[in-house]
Enzyme design. Structure first.
Site, PDB file in Angstrom:
ATOM      1  N   ASP A   1       0.654  -1.174  -0.039  1.00  0.00           N
ATOM      2  CA  ASP A   1       0.012   0.128   0.033  1.00  0.00           C
ATOM      3  C   ASP A   1       0.528   1.322   0.150  1.00  0.00           C
ATOM      4  O   ASP A   1       0.015   2.440  -0.223  1.00  0.00           O
ATOM      5  CB  ASP A   1      -0.912   0.088   1.287  1.00  0.00           C
TER       6      ASP A   1
HETATM    7  C1  GLC Z   1      -2.050  -3.944   5.423  1.00  0.00           C
HETATM    8  C2  GLC Z   1      -2.997  -3.835   4.533  1.00  0.00           C
HETATM    9  C3  GLC Z   1      -3.005  -4.805   3.185  1.00  0.00           C
HETATM   10  C4  GLC Z   1      -1.676  -4.205   2.489  1.00  0.00           C
HETATM   11  C5  GLC Z   1      -0.237  -4.475   3.419  1.00  0.00           C
HETATM   12  C6  GLC Z   1       0.738  -4.052   2.813  1.00  0.00           C
HETATM   13  O1  GLC Z   1      -1.666  -5.255   5.736  1.00  0.00           O
HETATM   14  O2  GLC Z   1      -3.978  -4.311   5.212  1.00  0.00           O
HETATM   15  O3  GLC Z   1      -4.003  -4.523   2.356  1.00  0.00           O
HETATM   16  O4  GLC Z   1      -1.311  -5.287   1.504  1.00  0.00           O
HETATM   17  O5  GLC Z   1      -0.682  -3.785   4.579  1.00  0.00           O
HETATM   18  O6  GLC Z   1       0.999  -2.648   2.343  1.00  0.00           O
END
Ligand code: GLC
Length: 787
Positions: A473
């Site tokens: 993210d």
């Molecule tokens: C968090 C989010 C997930 C994402 C991960 C890496 O766990 O909930 O959706 O893929 O971070 O950023």
């Protein structure tokens, strides 16, 4: 240093001192009502949605930590001394303290100056309320008179808005309970209420926080408790609370009980029925036993006895428990997620179903329908949705551009595949499901459009565009650029797997032309990855807008990333020599004693090339921490390669209970996976955060149960394909599968890792390692030898 221990026979974690490094919490409720409770009774409750139906308040990152909560105060009427039988918030030193977090219940025992208390907190199945059942015993030689106060701070439903807008607050006292009856119809808040009730006569009460706590006091020393009496003031536009005051007299050695109920009621509910029911202690015992039976049944679906007690305890109890919690609440409400930002994440929820589906497949079926109903007719999906309204929405980052994750829709096929393998319910593929912007079509069609969407969204080298982000993210390669040519190798690999699964499902539901076409896309994508993304010893992670790789040996930071290696193996993109080479590179470059880091070296400061992940300090969260969500992918990849010893080494390094005795380093709960552990590039190496709601739950259960222990549901039966450490000479698993109870004995006389070639099924030999799915409603005994 340790703060507690596992009580395996009671399936409880026992905390022996209240001042844990961070609050160690539990979740109450497995249906619509949810309560988060810490080991000192902090936390909050909500109904269905922590953003829109918040029942009690909580102050994140507060000083003092972990307030408010579901509090009880006891005041000795003779001395005026008062305390909290959960340590917080009065924080008087106990003679004895113990907190037992069990499966959907918590029990806190406390002794203070010869008064012993035990409070059991749980949410009964079928009711939208939580029970606090307190036993209080006078262990002194003198009779005592005690004032008991129960206290909650009501939230006015919309958790974010009400932090600053309290003018609507209205509480009232009736039926021995304080009600929060706040309404504001213009925002749809109407026709429901919350309440706090006591089983003992209420001698005084407050519905107004200022009246109970007192100005310039705090939860530590409420004025009403100091005075031994509430003020009978209700909220009339500001600071709602529920405070009830009972009096209890106890002879020396005498014990009594009092029950408080915090609950949520809608128009047609008759909360009096709840009060009448639980005024009878036998009904509390019955409800508690039902909850225990519920969990005994759930856990009976998968049970292992291996030579490793820590693995057994995590697989049989805690990992399964966490899987259910993440399925229920996605990433909405924890002690790290404040329940106001995100709803249920699309990608997160898809992955959560994968670990949970063996528990209650029908719930997964409905969840997938809800999720897929947020898909647009072009194949793209909304990144998140509200569990209350079921409407999809995108994060709002305020730069005006459409927020688009490039991976969300690629998790759909994996979730559906696991559901079908678990249940055999191929008909699900024909289930009509609406698109959020158009008419309904079959679930299969939804999957197909997801594939086509990515296929048509390619950038450099024909690889899928990364859009705003991919699984990571915070990897914002396109930041400040409108070019939109940056691509993700991880998404390309996910595409290959997802396309293969979709092609398989197409074949199973008689769309053979589609199957061939989609397989062809998978093959082409695989070639593109292998032609462009191989760096010599590993796969690069992405290419930026100019086509420059990210995650190559030529770089100073972010040279090697975990995800593009593990997904190369899981998707089948990497052929054996590259698969082994890239996974060896992972071991050499990324493995630490607490697990595998996301990438290395971490970025030391803001770097526009990778965007917001570099705003975290090195070794924290997405900037190269040990991201527990991704560690099971490394385990699965190693199992696919048949390297059971390494898979097990990864599993143990990251297993929460292995940090029990270094709790001052780990900080987070030792019974639950955390999202992230600071890597060895950080001062606080080994410190975990964001416990509970993480993809680590589902994926670790999958990695352990299906890959290390090797019990894998398949379309036509149950495959037995363990990949164990060579020192496991034998183990057994009991698995409920499609209504059959299957007892599996695995023997490993030659200390190998993998290699089941035939099975003994009820004494008869069958070739291959798949137990056919025909054994419904029977007990089946299977022996599998690794030779
Ligand atoms: C968090 C989010 C997930 C994402 C991960 C890496 O766990 O909930 O959706 O893929 O971070 O950023």
């Amino acid at each position: 240093m340790k703060y507690g221990f596992f009580d395996g026979s009671n399936k409880e974690y026992v905390i022996e001192r209240p001042d844990t490094p961070v609050p160690w919490i539990n979740y109450l409720g497995v249906e619509n009502y949810c309560g988060l409770i810490s080991n000192t009774a902090g936390g909050y409750s909500f109904y269905k949605d922590p953003k829109l139906r918040r029942i009690t308040r909580y102050r994140y990152n507060n000083v003092p930590v972990d307030r408010p909560g579901r509090y009880i105060y006891i005041r000795n009427n003779g001395t005026g001394d008062f305390w909290s039988p959960t340590w917080q918030p009065a924080c008087k030193s106990p003679d004895k303290y113990e907190c037992r977090h069990g499966l959907s219940y918590t029990r806190i025992s406390y002794s203070y100056k010869k008064t012993d208390t035990q409070i059991l907190y749980f949410v009964p199945l079928g009711d939208n309320c939580e029970i606090w059942r307190m036993k209080i015993k006078n262990s002194s030689e003198r009779a005592g008179q005690f004032d008991i106060f129960a206290y909650v701070e009501f939230c006015l439903w919309e958790a974010q808005r009400e932090m600053v807008d309290w003018d609507h607050a209205v509480t009232k006292f009736k039926n021995n309970a304080i009600y929060n009856v706040t309404q504001y119809p213009q925002r749809g808040v109407t026709g429901f209420c919350s309440y706090l009730w006591s089983s003992q006569p209420v001698v005084s009460w407050d519905g107004f926080r200022d009246s109970f706590i007192g100005k310039y006091h705090s939860e530590t020393n409420p004025i009403a408790v100091e005075n031994g009496c509430c003020n009978n003031v209700h909220a009339c536009g500001w600071s709602a609370c529920g405070a009830l005051h009972n009096k209890i007299e106890l002879e020396p050695g005498e014990e009594k009980s009092v029950t408080f109920i915090l609950g949520y009621a809608e128009n047609d509910d008759n909360e009096n029925k709840v009060f009448d029911k639980y005024a009878n202690p036998e009904n509390i015992t019955r409800a508690f036993n039902q909850l225990k039976d519920y969990w005994a049944d759930v856990l009976s679906h998968y049970c292992v006895t291996s030579p490793d007690e820590q693995l057994n305890q995590m697989v049989n109890i805690w990992n399964q428990y966490q899987v259910c919690t993440t399925f229920n609440w996605s990433r909405t409400a924890s002690y790290y997620e404040e329940g106001i930002g995100r709803g249920m994440g699309f990608r997160d929820s898809c992955q959560d179903t994968q670990g949970f589906v063996y528990q209650i497949p029908s719930k997964v079926r409905q969840r997938l329908i809800d999720l897929f109903s947020t898909q647009f007719s072009n194949g793209r999906v909304a990144h998140q949705y509200s569990p209350l309204t079921k409407q999809g929405f995108e994060p709002n980052e305020g730069d005006g551009r459409l927020w688009q994750a490039s991976d969300d829709h690629l998790w759909m096929a994996l979730a559906v595949d696991d559901y079908i393998k678990e249940t055999g319910d191929l008909d699900f593929l024909n289930q009509p499901i609406p698109f959020s912007d158009g008419s309904a079509s079959s679930l299969y069609e939804h999957l197909k459009r997801a594939i086509i969407y990515t296929w048509n969204q390619t950038g450099h080298y024909g690889l899928p565009k990364i859009k705003t982000v991919d699984w990571n993210d915070c990897l914002k390669i396109n930041l400040f650029s409108d070019k939109d040519m940056a691509v993700s190798v991880m998404v390309a690999e996910q595409f290959v797997l997802s396309a293969r699964i979709t092609a398989n499902l197409a074949r199973l539901c008689n769309h053979s032309n589609d199957a061939a076409e989609i397989l062809q896309m998978a093959q082409e994508m695989m070639d593109r990855i292998n032609n462009h993304a191989w760096d010599g010893k590993w796969y690069v992670r992405a290419f930026d807008n100019q086509g420059v790789p990210l995650g190559s040996s030529k770089e100073k930071y972010g040279r090697i990333w975990l995800n593009s290696q593990v997904w190369a193996v899981i998707s089948g993109v990497a052929q054996p020599d590259r698969a082994i080479q890239c996974m060896d590179s992972v071991y050499e470059n990324l493995f630490t004693k607490y697990g595998v880091a996301l990438f290395k070296p971490a970025y030391p400061s803001w770097d526009i090339k990778v965007g917001s992940l570099s705003t975290y300090p090195p070794g924290v969260k997405e900037n190269g921490s040990i991201f527990c969500h991704t560690n099971p992918w490394a385990i699965i990849a190693e199992c696919i390669l048949g390297r059971g010893n390494r898979a097990y080494e990864y599993y143990k390094a990251n297993l929460p209970c292995c940090a029990n005795d270094v709790a001052e380093i780990r900080c987070a709960e030792p019974y639950i996976y955390a999202q992230t552990i600071k890597s060895d590039e950080h001062r606080d190496f080994g410190q975990a955060s964001n416990s509970w709601l993480t993809g680590a739950a589902s994926w670790n259960f999958k990695a352990a149960s299906q890959y290390i222990l090797g019990i894998q549901p398949d379309y036509d039966g149950l495959k037995i394909d363990p990949c164990i450490p060579s020192h496991f000479k034998s183990l057994s698993v009991t698995r409920k599968f499609r209504e059959a109870l299957i007892n599996i004995q695995i023997e490993n006389p030659h200390c190998l890792n993998k290699g089941v070639k035939s099975l003994l099924v009820n004494g008869n030999k069958i070739e291959g390692n798949t137990l056919p799915g025909k054994y419904s409603k029977k007990t089946v005994n299977v022996t599998a030898n690794i030779i």
